[in-house]
Design a protein around this motif. Sequence first.
Motif, PDB file in Angstrom:
ATOM      1  N   GLY A   1       7.413  -2.528   1.003  1.00  0.00           N
ATOM      2  CA  GLY A   1       6.409  -2.472   2.054  1.00  0.00           C
ATOM      3  C   GLY A   1       6.951  -1.977   3.374  1.00  0.00           C
ATOM      4  O   GLY A   1       6.283  -1.210   4.086  1.00  0.00           O
ATOM      5  N   SER A  32       1.833   1.087   4.646  1.00  0.00           N
ATOM      6  CA  SER A  32       0.462   1.064   5.142  1.00  0.00           C
ATOM      7  C   SER A  32       0.112   2.328   5.924  1.00  0.00           C
ATOM      8  O   SER A  32      -1.054   2.599   6.197  1.00  0.00           O
ATOM      9  N   GLY A  35       3.334  -1.563  -6.915  1.00  0.00           N
ATOM     10  CA  GLY A  35       1.950  -1.785  -7.319  1.00  0.00           C
ATOM     11  C   GLY A  35       1.731  -1.248  -8.713  1.00  0.00           C
ATOM     12  O   GLY A  35       2.608  -0.575  -9.272  1.00  0.00           O
ATOM     13  N   SER A  74      -2.936  -3.857  -4.228  1.00  0.00           N
ATOM     14  CA  SER A  74      -3.562  -4.819  -3.314  1.00  0.00           C
ATOM     15  C   SER A  74      -3.172  -4.593  -1.853  1.00  0.00           C
ATOM     16  O   SER A  74      -3.899  -4.978  -0.959  1.00  0.00           O
ATOM     17  N   ARG A  75      -2.012  -3.972  -1.602  1.00  0.00           N
ATOM     18  CA  ARG A  75      -1.557  -3.839  -0.222  1.00  0.00           C
ATOM     19  C   ARG A  75      -0.987  -2.443   0.043  1.00  0.00           C
ATOM     20  O   ARG A  75       0.044  -2.305   0.693  1.00  0.00           O
ATOM     21  N   MET A  76      -1.678  -1.391  -0.440  1.00  0.00           N
ATOM     22  CA  MET A  76      -1.187  -0.029  -0.252  1.00  0.00           C
ATOM     23  C   MET A  76      -2.346   0.885   0.159  1.00  0.00           C
ATOM     24  O   MET A  76      -2.774   1.751  -0.607  1.00  0.00           O
ATOM     25  N   SER A  81      -4.850 -12.466  -3.716  1.00  0.00           N
ATOM     26  CA  SER A  81      -5.232 -11.099  -3.367  1.00  0.00           C
ATOM     27  C   SER A  81      -6.068 -10.435  -4.454  1.00  0.00           C
ATOM     28  O   SER A  81      -6.762  -9.453  -4.197  1.00  0.00           O
TER      29      SER A  81
END
Length: 396
Positions: free
Chosen positions: A98, A123, A157, A170-172, A261
């Motif tokens: 991340g 992100s 991911g 979930s977080r990209m 998530s």
Amino acid sequence: MRAPTTGDPVTQHQPRTPDDAHTRQILDLVTRGHAQSRSELASQLGIAASTVGLRVQSLLDSGLLQEDGVGTSRGGRRPRVLRPASDGGSVLTVDLGGRHARIGKHDLSGALLEVRSAEVDLSAGPVPTLAAISTVFDDLTRDDAAPIRAIGVSLPGPVNVETGAVDQPSRMPGWPGFRVGDHLRSRFDVATITVDNDANLAALGEHRAQFGLSKHSITVKAGTAIGSGIIVDGHVHRGASSAAGDITHTRIDGSGDIPCSCGNTGCLETVASGASLVRQMHELGRGDVQVVGDVLALARDADPAATTLVRTAGTHLGQALSGVVNFFNPHAVFLTGSMSASEPFLAAVRSRVYEACHPLATQNLRIEAAMTGADAILHGAARQALEGLELPGPAS
């Protein structure tokens, strides 16, 4: 080479013809140091010496192998020793997280020659992230005369290995559907670029280091988040939709209704991940804890609250693994990631698995920290990239 078809655990990187199969097996045996001569290759593969000679010559002509000196005679002419070509090119790998990336340079044996670290922000999207990685790739190979043979990419991911894109991460933000391999291929003149999930590549790297192309194992990456990969006979098992091994969202008894998530509640990630430990320490009024490393450091110093949370997390993970071990019956469970260095965590995982599983399933089971440590993913990415190489046909 056509992208591999998802869903087949054993044929994922298997060759398409017998000639290709023999060439790939020869390259694998030589690069891993399991055979050093044509006679050893013929003996291990059970094929004619003339067939081995043709395949070896094609690898020599393509610059993937070299002959280096002579070996010990066993009654006849002393054999020429085969090795990966020292100037045959390099394999580049990247383990994207991340906020940071680990970037590796390997020789054609898969050996890790150099590692760099780089700050990234997933992100921000794929284009700026991959631009930063490409800059490091350029720096690593700036003085090389030999080509880049392959690139292996690890993403945090779910990955569709056929397209080289993340699938429902979930977080990209900005990454879903983005074809990482195609993007890098437009930047570098490299035919072979493989892309996979970080847990799968950690599992592949650790398994090959421990067992080569035999046996079965599970590798769990336990850090800020939790992921796992399954290896069957030395190859990644992906399942019907590339979701095999995803224990992250296993429902844990007594976990409460903490939202996950994925949209459900009570998943393993909510009670056993490093992020969950930080959250639970905050709930106990420990605002000084910022990252999972802080919790682990407190546990090493025998802080009662931190030690209890770490052991409980290990018990939860052991509960999730016990069903998998009973069903799959692997030879080993390897733990990697920051939490694998915690003895209370590891002991709790072992205790719960041995308690909950049938004795036959644990009779010869190894549960231990991964020997490849932080480099497991890079090793796995290199091995997968090497197996995706376009190989020459037999010499005429």
